[in-house]
Structure formats: C-alpha cells, structure tokens
Write a protein that holds these residues in place. Structure first.
Motif, PDB file in Angstrom:
ATOM      1  N   VAL A 208       0.847  -1.195   0.000  1.00 34.06           N
ATOM      2  CA  VAL A 208       0.000   0.000   0.000  1.00 34.06           C
ATOM      3  C   VAL A 208       0.887   1.251   0.000  1.00 34.06           C
ATOM      4  CG1 VAL A 208      -1.642   1.365   1.380  1.00 34.06           C
ATOM      5  CG2 VAL A 208      -2.048  -1.071   1.030  1.00 34.06           C
ATOM      6  N   CYS A 209       1.954   1.228   0.811  1.00 37.16           N
ATOM      7  CA  CYS A 209       2.888   2.368   0.847  1.00 37.16           C
ATOM      8  C   CYS A 209       3.485   2.639  -0.530  1.00 37.16           C
ATOM      9  CB  CYS A 209       4.010   2.097   1.847  1.00 37.16           C
ATOM     10  SG  CYS A 209       3.541   2.392   3.556  1.00 37.16           S
ATOM     11  N   GLN A 210       3.823   1.558  -1.240  1.00 32.90           N
ATOM     12  CA  GLN A 210       4.540   1.685  -2.516  1.00 32.90           C
ATOM     13  C   GLN A 210       3.607   1.840  -3.725  1.00 32.90           C
ATOM     14  OE1 GLN A 210       6.892  -1.884  -2.525  1.00 32.90           O
ATOM     15  NE2 GLN A 210       8.318  -1.132  -0.967  1.00 32.90           N
ATOM     16  N   ALA A 211       2.320   1.559  -3.547  1.00 34.36           N
ATOM     17  CA  ALA A 211       1.374   1.544  -4.677  1.00 34.36           C
ATOM     18  C   ALA A 211       1.289   2.909  -5.362  1.00 34.36           C
ATOM     19  CB  ALA A 211      -0.008   1.115  -4.194  1.00 34.36           C
ATOM     20  N   LYS A 212       1.110   2.849  -6.676  1.00 38.01           N
ATOM     21  CA  LYS A 212       1.010   4.084  -7.475  1.00 38.01           C
ATOM     22  C   LYS A 212      -0.378   4.722  -7.339  1.00 38.01           C
ATOM     23  CE  LYS A 212       4.302   2.515 -11.028  1.00 38.01           C
ATOM     24  NZ  LYS A 212       4.451   1.108 -10.642  1.00 38.01           N
ATOM     25  N   ALA A 213      -1.360   3.929  -6.928  1.00 36.84           N
ATOM     26  CA  ALA A 213      -2.742   4.419  -6.845  1.00 36.84           C
ATOM     27  C   ALA A 213      -2.877   5.565  -5.848  1.00 36.84           C
ATOM     28  CB  ALA A 213      -3.665   3.274  -6.425  1.00 36.84           C
ATOM     29  N   LYS A 214      -3.906   6.374  -6.066  1.00 37.18           N
ATOM     30  CA  LYS A 214      -4.268   7.406  -5.090  1.00 37.18           C
ATOM     31  C   LYS A 214      -4.857   6.704  -3.868  1.00 37.18           C
ATOM     32  CE  LYS A 214      -5.921  11.356  -6.678  1.00 37.18           C
ATOM     33  NZ  LYS A 214      -6.851  12.363  -7.237  1.00 37.18           N
ATOM     34  N   LYS A 215      -4.439   7.108  -2.656  1.00 41.28           N
ATOM     35  CA  LYS A 215      -4.901   6.435  -1.429  1.00 41.28           C
ATOM     36  C   LYS A 215      -5.789   7.381  -0.624  1.00 41.28           C
ATOM     37  CE  LYS A 215      -0.623   4.475  -2.155  1.00 41.28           C
ATOM     38  NZ  LYS A 215       0.732   5.010  -2.244  1.00 41.28           N
ATOM     39  N   VAL A 216      -6.985   6.905  -0.349  1.00 42.18           N
ATOM     40  CA  VAL A 216      -8.001   7.725   0.315  1.00 42.18           C
ATOM     41  C   VAL A 216      -8.381   7.093   1.656  1.00 42.18           C
ATOM     42  CG1 VAL A 216     -10.291   8.759   0.074  1.00 42.18           C
ATOM     43  CG2 VAL A 216      -8.978   8.190  -1.961  1.00 42.18           C
ATOM     44  N   TYR A 217      -8.433   7.903   2.691  1.00 41.56           N
ATOM     45  CA  TYR A 217      -8.933   7.436   3.985  1.00 41.56           C
ATOM     46  C   TYR A 217     -10.271   8.106   4.259  1.00 41.56           C
ATOM     47  CZ  TYR A 217      -9.464   6.980   9.048  1.00 41.56           C
ATOM     48  OH  TYR A 217      -9.968   6.725  10.312  1.00 41.56           O
ATOM     49  N   ILE A 218     -11.298   7.284   4.493  1.00 44.11           N
ATOM     50  CA  ILE A 218     -12.614   7.825   4.859  1.00 44.11           C
ATOM     51  C   ILE A 218     -12.679   7.833   6.382  1.00 44.11           C
ATOM     52  CG2 ILE A 218     -15.108   7.520   4.684  1.00 44.11           C
ATOM     53  CD1 ILE A 218     -14.488   6.005   2.039  1.00 44.11           C
ATOM     54  N   CYS A 219     -12.548   9.010   6.929  1.00 43.94           N
ATOM     55  CA  CYS A 219     -12.452   9.123   8.393  1.00 43.94           C
ATOM     56  C   CYS A 219     -13.796   8.798   9.053  1.00 43.94           C
ATOM     57  CB  CYS A 219     -12.028  10.533   8.778  1.00 43.94           C
ATOM     58  SG  CYS A 219     -11.566  10.648  10.527  1.00 43.94           S
ATOM     59  N   ASN A 220     -13.709   8.179  10.216  1.00 49.46           N
ATOM     60  CA  ASN A 220     -14.920   7.876  10.975  1.00 49.46           C
ATOM     61  C   ASN A 220     -15.625   9.173  11.370  1.00 49.46           C
ATOM     62  OD1 ASN A 220     -14.348   5.190  10.790  1.00 49.46           O
ATOM     63  ND2 ASN A 220     -13.457   5.021  12.826  1.00 49.46           N
ATOM     64  N   VAL A 221     -16.932   9.077  11.491  1.00 48.35           N
ATOM     65  CA  VAL A 221     -17.741  10.244  11.860  1.00 48.35           C
ATOM     66  C   VAL A 221     -17.739  10.423  13.376  1.00 48.35           C
ATOM     67  CG1 VAL A 221     -20.082  11.205  11.810  1.00 48.35           C
ATOM     68  CG2 VAL A 221     -19.195   9.986   9.816  1.00 48.35           C
ATOM     69  N   MET A 222     -17.769   9.291  14.100  1.00 42.83           N
ATOM     70  CA  MET A 222     -17.812   9.324  15.561  1.00 42.83           C
ATOM     71  C   MET A 222     -16.582   8.629  16.137  1.00 42.83           C
ATOM     72  SD  MET A 222     -20.766  10.842  16.025  1.00 42.83           S
ATOM     73  CE  MET A 222     -21.229  10.613  17.756  1.00 42.83           C
ATOM     74  N   THR A 223     -16.194   9.057  17.333  1.00 36.23           N
ATOM     75  CA  THR A 223     -15.124   8.355  18.051  1.00 36.23           C
ATOM     76  C   THR A 223     -15.702   7.071  18.644  1.00 36.23           C
ATOM     77  OG1 THR A 223     -15.611   9.472  20.137  1.00 36.23           O
ATOM     78  CG2 THR A 223     -14.000  10.530  18.676  1.00 36.23           C
ATOM     79  N   GLN A 224     -14.817   6.176  19.072  1.00 39.33           N
ATOM     80  CA  GLN A 224     -15.262   4.929  19.696  1.00 39.33           C
ATOM     81  C   GLN A 224     -14.581   4.772  21.050  1.00 39.33           C
ATOM     82  OE1 GLN A 224     -14.450   2.472  15.948  1.00 39.33           O
ATOM     83  NE2 GLN A 224     -15.942   1.210  17.001  1.00 39.33           N
ATOM     84  N   ALA A 225     -15.388   4.598  22.092  1.00 38.82           N
ATOM     85  CA  ALA A 225     -14.809   4.368  23.418  1.00 38.82           C
ATOM     86  C   ALA A 225     -13.957   3.104  23.376  1.00 38.82           C
ATOM     87  CB  ALA A 225     -15.929   4.216  24.449  1.00 38.82           C
TER      88      ALA A 225
END
Length: 323
Positions: A208-225
């Motif tokens: 994943v670090c080396q991949a040429k693709a664009k890398k997207v993180y969909i952040c969580n909306v809420m925190t989790q205890a």
C-alpha cells in the motif's frame, strides 16, 4: 474497437463500515476488490474460528452480502442469525455455509470464491490472510491486551496494535490487486480493530505504501470508546501513518454534516462523540482534505451515506489530474 478499462478500486477494512460503502460502489462500472480482516474473535465468527480452526467468516460474509446481485430473500437467508437452538443460537447461516464450504474445499479462500459465484458477487472478496490472526494491543501503560473483541473493553488508551503469528502471508491476488489499483480506499471502520489488522499483515502495508494508486482514507464520523476516545481527524491519520511507517495517504474524506443533538446524546451514553475536524493540520503533509455531508441515519444509528461517498470516490478516479 478497444474495450474500455474499468477503474480498479481496492477497499481495505472490515466491520459494519465496509459493507455500507460497497453497496454504493457496486452501482458503478468499476472493478472492486475488498480486502477483509480475519482478526475477529467474537460472536459466531469467534466460535467457528475456535471450534473448526478456520479464519473468522463474519466480516467476509457481510461483504459478500453487500456485493451480491441475487434476490433480496437469498441475501436475507444468507444473513439470517438463529435466535435459539442448542448450538445454533447466535450463528448466522452465512457463517455456517462458509465454514461448510471451507471443509468441502479444504481452503477458506476457495470457499469464498465458490460462495461469490452462488451470490453473483460484483467484484472479488479477499481475506487479508488465509488463516486466522490474533490482534494484540499495547496500551499506553505497557499492558498487552490480546483478542480483537477484548481490546475496546480494556478501559485504557491504545499505544499500538500488532498481529501474531508474525509470518502471515497475504494472498498473491491481494498483492496483485493493490499493485494494479487506480484507487485504494481505507475504511470506514474501527481504526484499531477493523482497518489496521489488514494493513499490519506483512507485505500488505508495504505494498500500500509503494502503490502508485491514489490512497483515500474515509475518516470515521464518531469516536469509539476503548479505541479512539477524544480522537480528532489528524489523530486517526497519525495512527495509520505511525503503524505503517510511511506517509501514504493522499486524500482524507471528513464529514462536515450536522449530527442532531438527539443522536449525539444517544452516542454520548457510549462515550462516543463526533470526531473533531482539525484536518487543516493535514495540509502540511500534502494531504488533500475533502469535507462533505457524508452521514445518513438508520434507526438512530449514524452510517456513512453510501451513495454520497461512492460518488465522491468515483469522482477521484474520473477527475483529470491536477497540473
């Protein structure tokens, strides 16, 4: 006439977030590969894992159901969970079918392939590894908690998570999918117990670090205890980068939609709160931040809006490269 190349999207995750996203993405002409965690050790999955020595089928089952293209009743049957019955209570039929197919074919990955044909799955579903892994968390006070289902209940703040055994091999198809992807999507899902168990499989994180693709993180909306109490957007990103040992994210998707007070109060009972948006701090890392109203509500439970997020991800592939 040449056949138009279908954009290849790899989605890495588990839990409830991944199927929600996949239901939206399968409506598009894209080649989907879902890489799913095998660290689950609770509920029906955990029982089958212990009793039959197979990878936990639950997260895989939910992803197969989300990507399937059969009559809704068949999906409902596959997802049916028995409420009573000696030995059956708590098991879902899909988990039992995957366990039976693993026994018949002698291999968990083959079982998933066969089930994918039966359910007419749109894309391919790959476990992060072809055997069970155990997730451990080292807490800030140095205590080690073992088992994915136990980590959120330790009552302590997580310093890092890691897997055993250490010599886990990912599937060749997983590596190939990551290398040939046009877009790699991380999440949505529990940061430490659904997303990182995939990325921590040796070679997967590296690829994943080396991949040429664009890398997207969909952040969580809420925190989790028990996992991300009081975490901000940049805290989520920092945890991902720290565990991977590389700054790999190109885009972070953040919710800016309002969450009604009534729903916030319900979540507050579980010590969950909206993830604070401090994503301006990510711009210094060269990360593009996309803010949008990406929430929907099902029975007062907050979910990512599958259509909105899918459309947003597709636009990242089809948008012309910035000069």
């Amino acid at each position: 006439m040449s056949v138009k190349h279908q954009p290849k999207i790899v989605i890495i995750g588990g839990g409830t977030g991944l199927p929600v996203l996949l239901r939206g993405l399968k409506q598009y002409a894209v080649d989907i590969t879902a890489i799913v965690t095998v660290a689950d050790d609770g509920g029906s999955s955990g029982r089958l894992r212990d009793e039959l020595d197979i990878p936990p089928p639950g997260d895989v089952r939910n992803v197969l159901a989300a990507l399937s293209d059969v009559e809704p009743l068949i999906v409902e049957l596959f997802q049916h969970r028995f409420k009573n019955g000696n030995g059956l209570s708590g098991h879902s039929l899909g988990n039992l079918i995957l366990a039976a197919l693993t026994s018949i074919t002698g291999d968990f990955v083959k079982a998933i392939r066969e089930m994918s044909k039966v359910l007419k799955v749109h894309g391919q579903v790959l476990p992060a590894a072809n055997k069970s892994v155990v997730l451990h968390a080292e807490m800030e006070d140095g205590v080690i908690v073992s088992g994915e289902s136990k980590i959120p209940y330790s009552g302590k703040r997580i310093k890092k998570v890691f897997l055993t055994p250490e010599n886990i091999e990912p599937l060749p198809e997983t590596i190939e999918a990551i290398r040939s992807a046009d877009l790699i999507v991380i999440g949505p899902g529990s940061l430490y117990t659904s997303i990182l168990p995939n990325l921590l499989v040796p070679k997967i994180g590296q690829e994943v670090c080396q991949a040429k693709a664009k890398k997207v993180y969909i952040c969580n909306v809420m925190t989790q205890a028990g996992e991300t109490l009081h975490y901000t957007v940049s805290d989520h990103v920092k945890a991902l980068h720290d565990h991977m040992g590389c700054l790999f994210l190109d885009v972070v998707v953040v919710n800016n939609g309002h969450i009604p007070e009534k729903i916030q109060k319900r979540y507050a009972e579980e010590l969950a709160e909206p993830v604070k948006d401090d994503s301006d701090r990510l711009i210094d890392l060269g990360i593009q931040v996309i803010r949008d109203n990406i929430v929907s509500y099902e029975d007062h439970v907050i979910r990512h809006d599958t259509k909105k997020v899918a459309s947003l991800l597709i636009s990242l592939i089809t948008a012309p490269p910035s000069s």
